[in-house]
Design a protein around this motif. Structure first.
Motif, short mmCIF file in Angstrom:
data_model
loop_
_atom_site.label_atom_id
_atom_site.label_comp_id
_atom_site.label_asym_id
_atom_site.label_seq_id
_atom_site.Cartn_x
_atom_site.Cartn_y
_atom_site.Cartn_z
N ARG A 191 -30.06 27.30 70.10
CA ARG A 191 -31.89 27.88 70.29
C ARG A 191 -32.45 27.00 68.68
N ALA A 192 -34.33 26.74 69.28
CA ALA A 192 -35.22 26.71 68.32
C ALA A 192 -35.98 27.83 68.05
N MET A 193 -36.55 27.73 66.99
CA MET A 193 -37.67 28.39 67.18
C MET A 193 -39.28 27.85 66.57
N ILE A 194 -39.85 28.37 67.40
CA ILE A 194 -41.69 26.95 66.97
C ILE A 194 -42.82 28.04 67.42
N PRO A 228 -36.75 20.31 64.41
CA PRO A 228 -35.31 21.23 65.36
C PRO A 228 -34.42 20.03 65.92
N LYS A 229 -33.25 19.95 65.99
CA LYS A 229 -32.42 19.20 67.55
C LYS A 229 -32.25 20.56 68.82
N LEU A 230 -32.89 19.89 69.70
CA LEU A 230 -32.71 21.23 70.61
C LEU A 230 -32.88 20.52 72.09
N ARG A 231 -31.48 19.79 72.47
CA ARG A 231 -31.04 19.61 73.58
C ARG A 231 -32.02 19.68 75.03
N GLY A 232 -32.24 18.48 75.47
CA GLY A 232 -33.02 18.41 76.56
C GLY A 232 -34.31 18.08 76.06
N TYR A 245 -48.35 25.18 62.48
CA TYR A 245 -47.73 25.19 63.11
C TYR A 245 -45.80 25.12 61.91
N PHE A 246 -45.07 25.81 62.90
CA PHE A 246 -43.89 26.16 62.26
C PHE A 246 -42.79 25.93 63.51
N TRP A 247 -41.40 25.23 62.89
CA TRP A 247 -40.47 25.16 63.45
C TRP A 247 -38.61 25.54 62.97
N ASP A 248 -37.78 25.94 63.49
CA ASP A 248 -36.81 25.71 63.04
C ASP A 248 -35.34 26.21 63.96
N SER A 249 -34.43 25.74 63.64
CA SER A 249 -32.68 25.11 64.22
C SER A 249 -32.54 26.32 63.39
#
Length: 356
Positions: free
Chosen positions: A301-304, A270-274, A292-296
Motif C-alpha cells: 500500500r501507499a501512504m499519501i 511510491p510504487k502503487l500497482r495500477g 505533500y508527502f507520500w511513502d510506500s
C-alpha cells in the motif's frame, strides 16, 4: 625666496589659507591667488594693477614693496566666485559618488570648511525616525575630526525652525553671550535645510564663525543652501541604495528558503500497482504554506498526505517546515495510521498561531 613669492604658516592658532585651503607647508604664490590670514583677506598680484577686481578683498602689490589697504568691515564672501564654483562642483562630484550614509556628512563639513575659511564650527543634524533632530557630524575647530560627535549641538531650536519652514536662517550673537559655543568673541551662525529630491526636509546644516569682520553674506547663504540640496540628494540616493541592497539580500534569502522547501518534498514516487502518480508544486510567492508527502508501505500500500498551512509566504512556510519534521517523526514511530494522525493532530492544536 629670490625666485618667487611664497606663503608659509609658522604655527598660528587660526591658520593661514591659500585659495580656501589651509597652508601646511611653504607654498608658491601666483598672480590672482587669495590668502586669508585669520580675519585679513589678501589678494596677491605680481604687479601694481591686481588682476582681481573683487573690491571686497584687500590689495597686496609686491612690485614696489608690500602694501596692504584695509577695508571697513563688510559682509564679504568667503572666497572668490571661481573658487566657490570649483568647490561646489567638487562637492557635487564627491557626494555623487558616495553611497555610504556615514561617509557623506563628514565630507560635507570638511568641504564647507575649505570653502569658508572663517568657519570655526559646523554641524549636520538629521531628523530621526521619531521626527527629532540629532547630530550626524560635528566639526568644532578647524582641526576637529568631523566624524566624531563629542559635543552638544550648536542650536537645536534654530535647526527646528529651519526644518519646519524649509528656509535658511541667520543669527548674530554678541560677545559674551552664553548662546554661542565660541567664547572668544561674538559669533554669526547660518542654518540651512537639507532637502531631498522628494522635497522631504531631512535635517539642517549649521556653520558658525567668530569673525566679526567676515560674517556670512547673502551669497554665502545661497551657496550653502545649494549644498543643503546636494546633501539631501546624496542622502536619499544612499538610502535608496541601502534599501536596494536589503531587498537584494532578502531576495537571495527567499531563494535559498525556496530551494530548502523544495528539498523537503519527497523526491521518489511510491510504487502503487495500477496507479501513476504525478506531482506539481507552485507556491504563490517565493515560498508557501503547502506541503505533500507520500511513502510506500511494506504490504504494497501507499501512504499519501496533503497539507496546507493558513497564511502565505514566509510565516506559512516556517509553519510547514515544523510540520514536515513532525510528519516524519510520527510516521516513523507510530504503530498505526490512527496513532500517527492523533500525534499530528495534537501537534497542530498546540501551535501558538495559525492552523494546518
Amino acid at each position: 625666496d629670490g625666485k618667487q613669492y611664497r606663503v608659509e604658516d609658522l604655527g598660528s592658532a587660526h591658520g593661514t589659507f591659500l585659495n580656501g585651503n589651509r597652508v601646511s607647508k611653504s607654498m608658491p604664490l601666483k598672480d590672482g591667488d587669495r590668502i586669508n590670514v585669520f580675519d585679513i583677506p589678501i589678494a596677491f598680484s605680481e604687479s601694481d594693477t591686481p588682476r582681481i577686481s573683487d573690491t571686497s578683498q584687500f590689495s597686496l602689490g609686491l612690485t614696489q614693496g608690500v602694501t596692504m589697504t584695509p577695508l571697513p568691515p563688510t559682509r564679504t564672501s568667503a572666497v572668490g566666485f571661481s573658487s566657490r564654483l570649483r568647490s561646489l562642483l567638487d562637492i557635487t562630484r564627491r557626494l555623487g559618488s558616495c553611497l555610504v550614509m556615514d561617509e557623506i556628512y563628514p565630507k560635507v563639513l570638511d568641504l564647507l570648511f575649505q570653502m569658508f575659511p572663517q568657519a570655526m564650527a559646523g554641524e549636520i543634524q538629521l531628523v530621526d525616525s521619531q521626527g527629532k533632530l540629532a547630530p550626524a557630524a560635528m566639526k568644532h575647530g578647524r582641526d576637529d575630526d568631523s566624524s566624531i560627535i563629542t559635543r552638544l549641538p550648536i542650536d537645536l531650536e534654530m535647526s527646528k525652525q529651519v526644518v519646519a519652514s524649509g528656509q535658511p536662517l541667520q543669527k548674530t550673537t554678541e560677545s559674551g553671550s552664553e548662546e554661542s559655543v565660541l567664547d572668544v568673541s561674538g559669533s554669526n551662525v547660518i542654518c540651512v535645510p537639507i532637502i531631498g529630491p522628494s522635497r522631504a526636509r531631512l535635517g539642517a546644516i549649521l556653520l558658525e564663525t567668530e569673525d566679526d569682520h567676515r560674517v556670512f553674506s547673502d551669497d554665502d547663504i545661497e551657496l550653502i543652501s545649494t549644498i543643503g540640496i546636494e546633501t539631501g540628494q546624496a542622502i536619499e540616493f544612499a538610502r535608496a541604495h541601502q534599501a536596494s541592497l536589503r531587498m537584494d539580500q532578502t531576495q537571495r534569502q527567499l531563494e535559498t528558503a525556496r530551494q530548502i522547501q523544495f528539498r523537503m518534498l519527497p523526491r521518489q514516487q511510491p510504487k502503487l500497482r495500477g496507479y501513476v502518480l504525478e506531482k506539481y508544486y507552485a507556491p504563490a510567492e517565493s515560498v508557501g504554506g503547502d506541503f505533500y508527502f507520500w511513502d510506500s508501505l511494506p504490504d504494497g500500500r501507499a501512504m499519501i498526505g496533503v497539507a496546507d498551512a493558513c497564511g502565505k509566504s514566509l510565516p506559512a512556510a516556517l509553519m510547514i517546515a515544523q510540520f514536515a519534521t513532525e510528519v516524519r517523526h510520527c510516521l516513523a514511530t507510530a504503530e498505526t495510521l490512527k496513532g500517527a494522525m492523533t500525534s499530528l493532530n495534537q501537534f497542530v492544536c498546540a501551535l501558538d498561531e495559525g492552523f494546518i
